[in-house]
Design an enzyme around this catalytic site. Sequence first.
Site, PDB file in Angstrom:
ATOM      1  N   HIS A  48      33.147   7.276  37.657  1.00  0.00           N
ATOM      2  CA  HIS A  48      33.833   6.030  37.179  1.00  0.00           C
ATOM      3  C   HIS A  48      35.257   6.493  36.476  1.00  0.00           C
ATOM      4  O   HIS A  48      36.378   6.000  37.244  1.00  0.00           O
ATOM      5  CB  HIS A  48      33.005   5.391  36.190  1.00  0.00           C
ATOM      6  CG  HIS A  48      33.798   4.171  35.643  1.00  0.00           C
ATOM      7  ND1 HIS A  48      34.461   3.152  36.486  1.00  0.00           N
ATOM      8  CD2 HIS A  48      34.059   3.736  34.267  1.00  0.00           C
ATOM      9  CE1 HIS A  48      34.915   2.319  35.193  1.00  0.00           C
ATOM     10  NE2 HIS A  48      34.934   2.818  34.034  1.00  0.00           N
ATOM     11  N   HIS A  72      38.325   7.499  28.755  1.00  0.00           N
ATOM     12  CA  HIS A  72      38.403   6.448  28.147  1.00  0.00           C
ATOM     13  C   HIS A  72      37.071   5.735  27.726  1.00  0.00           C
ATOM     14  O   HIS A  72      36.872   4.821  26.772  1.00  0.00           O
ATOM     15  CB  HIS A  72      38.948   5.353  29.084  1.00  0.00           C
ATOM     16  CG  HIS A  72      38.185   4.738  30.338  1.00  0.00           C
ATOM     17  ND1 HIS A  72      38.149   5.423  31.301  1.00  0.00           N
ATOM     18  CD2 HIS A  72      37.273   3.623  30.212  1.00  0.00           C
ATOM     19  CE1 HIS A  72      37.320   4.739  32.454  1.00  0.00           C
ATOM     20  NE2 HIS A  72      36.739   3.976  31.559  1.00  0.00           N
ATOM     21  N   GLU A  76      33.046   5.713  23.527  1.00  0.00           N
ATOM     22  CA  GLU A  76      31.817   4.656  23.338  1.00  0.00           C
ATOM     23  C   GLU A  76      30.361   5.058  23.883  1.00  0.00           C
ATOM     24  O   GLU A  76      29.690   4.491  23.326  1.00  0.00           O
ATOM     25  CB  GLU A  76      32.622   3.475  24.104  1.00  0.00           C
ATOM     26  CG  GLU A  76      31.502   2.158  24.385  1.00  0.00           C
ATOM     27  CD  GLU A  76      32.211   1.023  25.159  1.00  0.00           C
ATOM     28  OE1 GLU A  76      31.470  -0.087  25.110  1.00  0.00           O
ATOM     29  OE2 GLU A  76      33.169   1.361  25.684  1.00  0.00           O
ATOM     30  N   ASP A  77      30.642   5.826  24.856  1.00  0.00           N
ATOM     31  CA  ASP A  77      29.168   6.259  25.415  1.00  0.00           C
ATOM     32  C   ASP A  77      28.695   7.468  25.164  1.00  0.00           C
ATOM     33  O   ASP A  77      27.830   7.988  25.851  1.00  0.00           O
ATOM     34  CB  ASP A  77      29.243   5.935  27.190  1.00  0.00           C
ATOM     35  CG  ASP A  77      29.732   4.468  27.522  1.00  0.00           C
ATOM     36  OD1 ASP A  77      29.177   3.711  26.673  1.00  0.00           O
ATOM     37  OD2 ASP A  77      30.404   4.036  28.387  1.00  0.00           O
ATOM     38  N   ASP A 139      40.222   0.045  34.984  1.00  0.00           N
ATOM     39  CA  ASP A 139      38.782   0.335  34.625  1.00  0.00           C
ATOM     40  C   ASP A 139      38.042  -0.880  35.187  1.00  0.00           C
ATOM     41  O   ASP A 139      36.871  -0.920  35.810  1.00  0.00           O
ATOM     42  CB  ASP A 139      38.560   0.243  33.085  1.00  0.00           C
ATOM     43  CG  ASP A 139      37.225   0.239  32.628  1.00  0.00           C
ATOM     44  OD1 ASP A 139      36.458   0.997  33.061  1.00  0.00           O
ATOM     45  OD2 ASP A 139      36.843  -0.678  31.878  1.00  0.00           O
ATOM     46  N   ASP A 259      50.940 -22.038  56.034  1.00  0.00           N
ATOM     47  CA  ASP A 259      51.547 -21.043  55.491  1.00  0.00           C
ATOM     48  C   ASP A 259      50.674 -19.769  55.238  1.00  0.00           C
ATOM     49  O   ASP A 259      50.757 -18.998  54.044  1.00  0.00           O
ATOM     50  CB  ASP A 259      52.361 -21.291  54.127  1.00  0.00           C
ATOM     51  CG  ASP A 259      51.560 -21.776  53.210  1.00  0.00           C
ATOM     52  OD1 ASP A 259      50.382 -22.113  53.423  1.00  0.00           O
ATOM     53  OD2 ASP A 259      52.173 -21.979  52.225  1.00  0.00           O
TER      54      ASP A 259
END
Length: 703
Positions: A48, A72, A76-77, A139, A259
């Site tokens: 990812h 990134h 957090e993880d 992301d 269009d």
Amino acid sequence: MMRQYELVEEVATYNPRVDEALLNRAYVYSMTKHGGQKRASGDPYFSHPLEVAAILTKMRLDDATIATALLHDTIEDTDATRAEIDALFGPQIGKLVEGLTKIGRLPLVSQEDKQGENLRKLLLAIADDVRVLLVKLADRLHNMRTLYWVPVDKRRRIAEETMDVYAPLAGKMGIHWMREELEHLAFGVLYPDDAGVIERRLAERRATVGPILAEIETELSERLAESGIAALVTGREKKPYSIFTKMKRKLINFEHLSDIYGFRIVVDSPAQCYAALGVIHTIWQSVPGRFKDHISTPKQNGYRSIHTTVVGPRKQRIELQIRTREMHRVAEYGIAAHVLYKDHMSRGALELARDSEAYAWLRQTIELLSDGGSSAEFLEHTKLELFQDRVYCFTPRGKLIALPPGATPIDFAYAVHTDIGNTCNGCRINGHPRPLVTPLQSGDEVEILCKAGAQPPSAWHTLAVTGKARAAIRRANRETDRRKFVRLGQQLIDNEAARRQLREAPSLALAAERLGEADAEALAHAVGRGTISAGEVMSALGLERAEAQAAVNGFAVPIRGLGTDLPVKFAPKHSAIPGDKIVGILSPGEGVTIYPASAGEVLAKVDPQRWLDVSWDASATEGALYPAAVRVVAANQAGALADIAGAIAAEGANIDDLAMTHSTAQYREMSLHVEVRDRTHLSRVLDRLRGLRTVAEAVRVTH
């Protein structure tokens, strides 16, 4: 999955001075930290951040942004910390990664107040460095591309968030291709049936018009070449979500769309854009009203291009965009186009981004954070700004003001300056006086007329279109209301002190301290709003209640009517005019409502503690007009209404409202609101009405 050396090589294609060591460290660190983590699809989690970095390399972003993309999710993880990121990659990248960590925890589809507060935090996080937003958008794009593996309930929430916030943000930042892909992916989740139908219809139409499009592309290229214009001509198809929104907006079906297909013409210079336009309009007939010059007047996100629509071969309507290569780069990459590496740059990428038109919108939105409005108000403003297109108007001095469609001179005034908006009391559009609610058109020259000391009416809030105007009007109204409540509170305290026959003025500062208010003004405000009574102020100071006294006019609050400097309103079904005996009812948080003393049944139901002694302020009511309810029974014949209107006008009164309440073959009964100065004036009006041959009855209605 992209290998380490492939990532470095990709960046090197547009940045020969790539910091290979930085990217290699970030690649290895992220892969190590995410270790055996898996995504919902079963792929290694590290795929990812690597795909996010790959998206940003396609946008040709700087090394720090690519490294941030790789890192990134580490804070957090994983067990990574900001201090560790700072030590290994520097505080700049550490700050970017931490910013992404914070906004990653903000659900943007939630209750309105919470959603507004989270959106506020998101915009604050990206205000310092727009690269935070670019990584977050990449992301979100990769997460949308792999949304199939997410549980259905969570899938819909993510799609809603994408459609409501991230796709419009990408558009506002000028990243056109990303906005379209985000909308397309979210559309398929939120409206799968509609998306499927439109996709099938497009496939059918594609098979039919394919040869026509090839013919148009060839003819365009040849005609431009004959005129000495080197141009790249490419066809394009309108995206399903764009078709869906147009069908909903115009209430038409797929067959009536004319269009769906268009062409983009990319040339070398702005002069060639206009030359190409001349060639096109020579070949084919232009469609009136379908020409826009965004080169001379760029969009707010920096987009520049000429748009025109023509009737081409086989009566096929064709949309064309004409732009230079540089304009095309900005159109596709928006604010990201301002942070590309160029050898001749002397300033940093962030400084370049701050100079862009797209970043200007972000700065203006952040300014609203200091206005003190609620989170719901901020959400309303930001969503308005995210989804609106623009019309372009001018001040008399030629300054360009961009506003959303449907904007009025009220919005224009606040766009020029908040003080101009607050004191605005009229306007001229293209030199002619016009109402302030007139919708503005692109090209209008707007002159705002101001009056010193004027305040915006509260009704303007519903007339304004822009979030800035609405927020400023609400803020001005709050400030005006506060001043009125403070003045009312001071008068109520003074009246209570007079009733108690105090020799010295009570110490409001001491009373405020004892009652938990910040200061004397805050105390007066609380008394005016009815949350604290004047009697409680006296009790807090230890001042005993005097013997009950009859109300004395000298102790009554003077009422000056509507537009007063006190929070006063008249009971709608019990109109009072100067000369009537009146009673004030204090409602907490709403101010004073004035009733005529004759409204006994209503007043009997009100707590006597909320009654106020009030009187007419003769010096201030002179010349003012007040509505009085009148019932008239007149003959049902031609000219009767004209007689009534003429009689009222002859006495210098005015009809504010009129309704027919009952009708027979001989008579009509009508209810009028007649604006008069006082009871004497109303008596003259009624006498004149009763003197008409066509009027059988004219009486005042007091309830």
